[in-house]
Design a protein around this motif. Structure first.
Motif, PDB file in Angstrom:
ATOM      1  N   GLU A 213       0.831  -1.207   0.000  1.00 23.61           N
ATOM      2  CA  GLU A 213       0.000   0.000   0.000  1.00 23.61           C
ATOM      3  C   GLU A 213       0.871   1.264   0.000  1.00 23.61           C
ATOM      4  O   GLU A 213       0.637   2.203  -0.754  1.00 23.61           O
ATOM      5  N   TRP A 214       1.870   1.234   0.848  1.00 25.17           N
ATOM      6  CA  TRP A 214       2.756   2.409   0.920  1.00 25.17           C
ATOM      7  C   TRP A 214       3.542   2.594  -0.377  1.00 25.17           C
ATOM      8  O   TRP A 214       3.808   3.709  -0.805  1.00 25.17           O
ATOM      9  N   SER A 215       3.905   1.504  -0.956  1.00 23.66           N
ATOM     10  CA  SER A 215       4.657   1.553  -2.205  1.00 23.66           C
ATOM     11  C   SER A 215       3.818   2.218  -3.301  1.00 23.66           C
ATOM     12  O   SER A 215       4.305   3.058  -4.068  1.00 23.66           O
ATOM     13  N   GLU A 219       4.301   5.749  -5.353  1.00 20.86           N
ATOM     14  CA  GLU A 219       4.294   5.848  -6.812  1.00 20.86           C
ATOM     15  C   GLU A 219       3.267   6.866  -7.309  1.00 20.86           C
ATOM     16  O   GLU A 219       3.486   7.566  -8.280  1.00 20.86           O
ATOM     17  N   ARG A 220       2.152   6.947  -6.594  1.00 18.63           N
ATOM     18  CA  ARG A 220       1.085   7.878  -7.035  1.00 18.63           C
ATOM     19  C   ARG A 220       1.297   9.302  -6.553  1.00 18.63           C
ATOM     20  O   ARG A 220       0.490  10.176  -6.849  1.00 18.63           O
ATOM     21  N   GLY A 221       2.361   9.496  -5.771  1.00 18.21           N
ATOM     22  CA  GLY A 221       2.680  10.863  -5.372  1.00 18.21           C
ATOM     23  C   GLY A 221       1.958  11.343  -4.122  1.00 18.21           C
ATOM     24  O   GLY A 221       1.792  12.549  -3.931  1.00 18.21           O
ATOM     25  N   ASP A 222       1.539  10.424  -3.271  1.00 19.03           N
ATOM     26  CA  ASP A 222       0.937  10.806  -1.990  1.00 19.03           C
ATOM     27  C   ASP A 222       1.904  11.717  -1.229  1.00 19.03           C
ATOM     28  O   ASP A 222       3.081  11.391  -1.073  1.00 19.03           O
ATOM     29  N   PRO A 223       1.407  12.904  -0.761  1.00 14.20           N
ATOM     30  CA  PRO A 223       2.332  13.901  -0.198  1.00 14.20           C
ATOM     31  C   PRO A 223       3.143  13.396   0.996  1.00 14.20           C
ATOM     32  O   PRO A 223       4.342  13.655   1.086  1.00 14.20           O
ATOM     33  N   GLN A 224       2.495  12.655   1.904  1.00 16.50           N
ATOM     34  CA  GLN A 224       3.233  12.189   3.077  1.00 16.50           C
ATOM     35  C   GLN A 224       4.330  11.187   2.668  1.00 16.50           C
ATOM     36  O   GLN A 224       5.477  11.270   3.107  1.00 16.50           O
ATOM     37  N   ALA A 225       3.962  10.268   1.800  1.00 20.00           N
ATOM     38  CA  ALA A 225       4.920   9.262   1.346  1.00 20.00           C
ATOM     39  C   ALA A 225       6.088   9.934   0.619  1.00 20.00           C
ATOM     40  O   ALA A 225       7.259   9.647   0.877  1.00 20.00           O
ATOM     41  N   ARG A 226       5.755  10.860  -0.265  1.00 23.76           N
ATOM     42  CA  ARG A 226       6.775  11.596  -1.015  1.00 23.76           C
ATOM     43  C   ARG A 226       7.741  12.342  -0.103  1.00 23.76           C
ATOM     44  O   ARG A 226       8.964  12.295  -0.277  1.00 23.76           O
TER      45      ARG A 226
END
Ligand code: ARG
Length: 568
Positions: A213-215, A219-226
């Motif tokens: 899910e985090w991966s 990849e989709r550019g989620d701000p927190q993940a980025r």
């Protein structure tokens, strides 16, 4: 053309003329015990001429006439042995040195063409281990070697900053980070989180799903993940940069795997269009059985994720198109041999032509076994370099109290870092290395400090004589004794060694050569008076030899990325 090369060329041409036939003629240095400077095995000529090597050698010995640098030709069994004319040969070598100065040993075979060299390429969010040391040091040495051949090296750090493992790390970070540990030593904390994720995932298989899910978020550019990912990249790069600064290692480009994230689709489409990639159980693969590889290359997994391979393929194509290089070189451990065979085969299937080279090397293992970041069994590069400089510092403090504290720190750095690099560069890269602190940090025997010391010794003789290497006619008497002649032939061979080391991707050939030069120099220095020579012409010619040793030692070490101090 350098003297040694020209001499060998003259000999080969003369033999061809005298024999009236062509064959593979390769001159070699005869084994010790044979009183000659060069030898030619006559076997290939013999089979061409339908005679015995013996006959060929003895008939040629009488018939061949070679220019001024060769004194005599003798047959010895199936070999022809050549003795060089010392005076003209030596003075020609000395004039090469005087003419080329610090660039003695360089060539222009590259004619400015690009050579792309991929080296170091560590993994983001993991501390660099001594395993990455090998790629970094060997790669940087090849970079220097290719530059000295007249190529334009394009050094690329292919940082691993993309892929499904980041999903795992992002999950682990949000769930378990120890803020204080992260503030103090971020990479070690991230490593702990990696290891923890793997351990926990064995007990709780739903974690892998969290990782995916985090991966996907990333990849989709989620701000927190980025934002977190960018922070990991920034923190890692700043740690790596410290190490590169210590090692004096540079890259023309740092282009991580993420750079190719938006380029893989085009490559995948190209592979489909050309019929190179096929669907297989939902995945997209390139079959390679026809080129002897039973494992296909996977371009896209059934869950849609692309892989290390996919990004490497995109990277290779990008490099070919951007630099049109004479070679694509990858300095990566032997455990990735299959990966590169697959990569190169796929490139060829896609119609890309060129020289693709995997410069592989053995593992660095610990006495207790293979290193493993997952198992937390690693030696950190940072610790090795610190310890090396500390040990060197103790030595310098003891031996050079006359230097200021700053100077001593500088010399300690040159010696400590040089010692670590030398361990790696002085043995054939394909061998495994069992990591051993004492060997890694050895300051004696077959080690960088011994070579650096040789340079310092030669420089100090020159300083006593008034610093500059004297120019002028070389006195033939300075080529008369065995130690003098030994030094001259070694100095003459250096350019050829550089060429061979680069072309075979074997920097250890330079290291081994420098060790012989150091030994020959110490022998010479013990047996032959230099500053106390009988008369001025002899003294100045022997000083030229000493100057040649200093130049070649410094230049050779420089090719290995090892600096020299002026005093130690
Ligand atoms: N990051 C990889 C590793 O540490 C090495 C990458 C080498 N370069 C490449 N283009 N595949 O194993």
């Amino acid at each position: 053309m350098y003297t040694y090369e020209a001499t060998k060329r003259d000999i080969v041409e003369a033999i061809r003329r005298a024999a009236g036939a062509d064959a593979d003629l390769v001159l070699s240095v005869p084994p010790s015990g044979v009183v000659a400077d060069l030898a030619l095995p006559c076997f290939p000529l013999a089979s061409r001429l339908h005679k015995s090597p013996h006959e060929v050698a003895s008939s040629l010995a009488g018939a061949v006439h070679i220019g001024p640098r060769v004194d005599s030709v003798r047959a010895d069994g199936g070999y022809l042995n050549f003795t060089l004319a010392r005076a003209p040969f030596a003075s020609s070598v000395m004039s090469d040195l005087a003419q080329w100065k610090d660039r003695y040993g360089s060539h222009d075979v590259g004619a400015g063409r690009a050579v792309v060299i991929d080296y170091s390429s560590p993994n983001i969010a993991k501390p660099m281990s001594v395993g990455h040391l090998r790629s970094t040091i060997i790669g940087a040495a090849l970079h220097r070697l290719y530059a000295s051949l007249g190529y334009t090296p394009v050094g690329i750090n292919h940082i691993a900053d993309w892929g499904t493992q980041f999903g795992k790390l992002l999950y682990a970070f949000t769930a378990w980070v120890d803020r204080q540990a992260y503030a103090e030593a971020p990479l070690r904390e991230l490593l702990r989180l990696y290891v923890k994720f793997d351990q926990e995932a064995q007990r709780d298989p739903t974690l892998d799903e969290r990782g995916r899910e985090w991966s996907l978020k990333l990849e989709r550019g989620d701000p927190q993940a980025r934002a977190l990912w960018q922070e990991f990249v920034r923190l890692s790069m700043s740690e790596f940069t410290k190490t590169y600064d210590l090692l004096d290692v540079r890259f023309e480009h740092v282009l991580g795997e993420s750079f190719y994230a938006d380029k893989v689709d085009a490559v995948i489409n190209e592979a489909i269009r050309r019929g190179v990639a096929v669907e297989d159980q939902g995945a997209l693969i390139v079959r390679l059985d026809d080129v002897g590889l039973s494992t296909p290359l996977i371009l896209r997994r059934s869950d849609g994720a692309t892989l290390y391979h996919t990004r490497d393929l995109a990277a290779a194509i990008y490099r070919l198109k951007t630099w049109n290089p004479a070679q694509l070189i990858y300095v990566v451990g032997a455990d990735q041999r299959l990966h590169f065979r697959q990569l190169f085969a796929t490139l060829r299937k896609l119609g890309y032509d060129g020289v693709f080279v995997h410069v592989d090397f053995g593992l660095i293992t610990l006495p207790e076994g293979r290193m493993s970041t997952r198992k937390g069994r690693v030696v950190f590069l940072e610790d090795v370099l610190e310890e090396a400089m500390l040990r060197a510092r103790r030595l310098v403090d003891e031996k050079n109290p006359e230097l200021s504290a700053d100077e001593r720190a500088d010399v300690a750095r040159i010696i400590g870092i040089g010692a670590v690099k030398y361990v790696d560069l002085s043995q054939n890269r394909v061998k495994n290395i069992v990591f051993d602190w004492d060997r890694m940090l050895s300051l004696e025997g077959d080690s960088a400090p011994y070579l650096q010391y040789t340079y310092v010794r030669a420089r100090s003789i020159l300083r006593k004589s008034g610093d500059a290497v004297p120019e002028g006619v070389f006195d033939p008497r300075a080529a008369a004794s065995a130690p003098e002649w030994g030094l001259i032939t070694l100095l003459a061979r250096f350019p050829e060694i550089v060429l061979e080391a680069a072309q075979t991707y074997h920097p250890h050939l330079v290291a081994t050569f420098l060790l012989s030069l150091a030994q020959a120099f110490h022998g010479f220095y013990h047996e032959v008076p230099v500053l106390q020579a009988e008369d001025a012409p002899l003294r100045q010619s022997r000083l030229q030899l000493v100057g040649g040793v200093a130049t070649v030692m410094r230049g050779g070490l420089d090719l290995l990325g090892i600096r020299v101090p002026e005093r130690m």
